[in-house]
Structures are given as C-alpha cells and as structure tokens.
Scaffold this active site. Structure first.
Site, PDB file in Angstrom:
ATOM      1  CD  GLU A  44       6.886   2.425   3.422  1.00 26.84           C
ATOM      2  OE1 GLU A  44       7.520   1.815   2.542  1.00 26.84           O
ATOM      3  OE2 GLU A  44       6.373   1.854   4.414  1.00 26.84           O
ATOM      4  NE  ARG A  48       8.100  -0.544  -3.690  1.00 26.01           N
ATOM      5  CZ  ARG A  48       7.402  -1.578  -3.218  1.00 26.01           C
ATOM      6  NH1 ARG A  48       6.322  -1.987  -3.870  1.00 26.01           N
ATOM      7  NH2 ARG A  48       7.778  -2.192  -2.114  1.00 26.01           N
ATOM      8  CB  THR A  72      11.343   1.366  -1.937  1.00 25.98           C
ATOM      9  OG1 THR A  72       9.960   1.050  -1.788  1.00 25.98           O
ATOM     10  CG2 THR A  72      11.962   0.290  -2.831  1.00 25.98           C
ATOM     11  CE  LYS A 132       8.482  -2.807   4.363  1.00 25.32           C
ATOM     12  NZ  LYS A 132       8.431  -1.708   3.381  1.00 25.32           N
TER      13      LYS A 132
END
Length: 212
Positions: A44, A48, A72, A132
């Site tokens: 993943e 960011r 994200t 998640k």
C-alpha cells in the site's frame, strides 16, 4: 459483498501488508521488488507525499510481481488519480458517502476504514465485509477488535496504525483479523540507503507470521 474476490485474495495471501510512504519515486520499484522477494508482493503506497502517484505508476509498470494499492484515499478525486496511476486496490482511513459512490462506479475494490460500531454498520449497509481499522493502537487495539467479533460476525478487519513486530501476532491471532498493515518492514533509513537486502530479510520474517 462489495469486498471483491480480488481484494479478498490480496488480503488473505499475506499476513502483513507493507504500508509505504515514498519520498523518492525512484525508490518505489526496487522497494517493491525487495518486499515481493521476501514474500510480501502486495503493498500500500500512501498518498502522503508529492511522489506517491508517480511511485504507484512505477511499481505498476516495472514490478509485475507486485500488487500495488493506494492508501490515504480521502475523496473521489484521490480515488480516480490512484486508479489512473495503476493502483489495483484502494485503501481509505475512513469512509464518506462520496467515496462509497466512487467505489461503486469502479472495478477497483475499496478497503474503507471503520473504528466505531456506527461506521462498521454504515459500511456493512453498503455491502462491505472487510474493513480497515485505523489507527489501531490508538483506537483501542487488539482488545477492542476482539470485542467486535461477536456483534459483527462476518466482518473482518485489516488493522493498521501502531502495528509492530511485537504486537502483530496478537492482532493476527484474532478471528476477525484477515491481515495487518505495517510500516516496520520498510524503515525510512533502510529505504533511504537502498538497503534492499535488509528489507527483504524483514519481509521474509513478516511473511512467516500466521493468522488465526
């Protein structure tokens, strides 16, 4: 259920999903190769850093043995950009109606975040059975996740946030945990120095962890 067979296959294939924050796009492909060599092909890459989308593009184009996802993801724009870059699955720390709608219109599966009973129920209403759990340690940890197993039978989680080699096995021992997300397999210092063999060694150890 919306958690497609492809996403389920990815999450069930390895106990740890490396969560990567890529500062330099040129590190992405060798890092993904090192992790795949150690038994963790699915990664993943979080949105960011300014280099995140280019990192996803490079892994998708240059590392066929890898399964690259984007993390994200906060809104439909992020979702579309990540898919265009080559992400094969999408991870969000939370959930919004707009994000659910974007996922419903895409063939690329979404792993939405949920940390409360209400969020779990909202996601379940949308058809999701794998979620998640973030930030895992700060949101109550393994004890909290264990308490969710009975009222939310059939829902499984990928806890991320504060997962380390010292507590990963505790999470993976829970019946409602499918895998964990962790950054410890790719420490910033090792990535910066290009210590790919050391990262492969960390991945090899993480790949040996067992789920319940």
């Amino acid at each position: 259920m919306i958690s497609s067979h492809r996403l389920r296959t990815v999450l069930e294939a390895q106990p740890v999903i490396p969560v990567l924050r890529i500062e330099r796009a040129e590190d992405a492909a060798p890092l993904a190769r090192a992790l795949a060599k150690g038994g963790l092909p699915a990664v993943e890459i979080t949105l960011r850093t300014p280099q995140a989308l280019e990192a996803i593009r490079r892994v998708a184009a240059e590392v066929p043995e890898a399964v690259v996802g984007a993390g994200t993801i906060l809104n439909p724009k992020h979702f579309a950009e990540a898919v265009a870059a080559g992400a094969t699955y999408i991870v969000s720390p939370g959930q919004t109606p707009a994000l659910f709608d974007a996922a419903a219109d895409s063939d690329v599966p979404l792993l939405p975040g949920a940390t409360t009973a209400t969020e779990i129920m909202l996601a379940a209403e949308r058809g999701y059975d794998i979620l998640k759990f973030f930030p895992a340690e700060q949101a109550g940890g393994a004890a909290f996740l264990k308490s969710l197993a009975s009222p939310f039978q059939g829902i499984r989680f990928c806890p991320t946030g504060g997962i380390t080699p010292s507590n990963a096995a505790t999470y993976l021992g829970l019946p409602n945990v499918v895998c964990v997300g962790g950054s410890w397999v790719a420490p910033d210092a090792l990535v910066a120095s290009g210590a790919w063999d050391q990262i492969t060694a960390l991945a090899t150890e993480a790949a040996k962890l067992k789920t319940a």
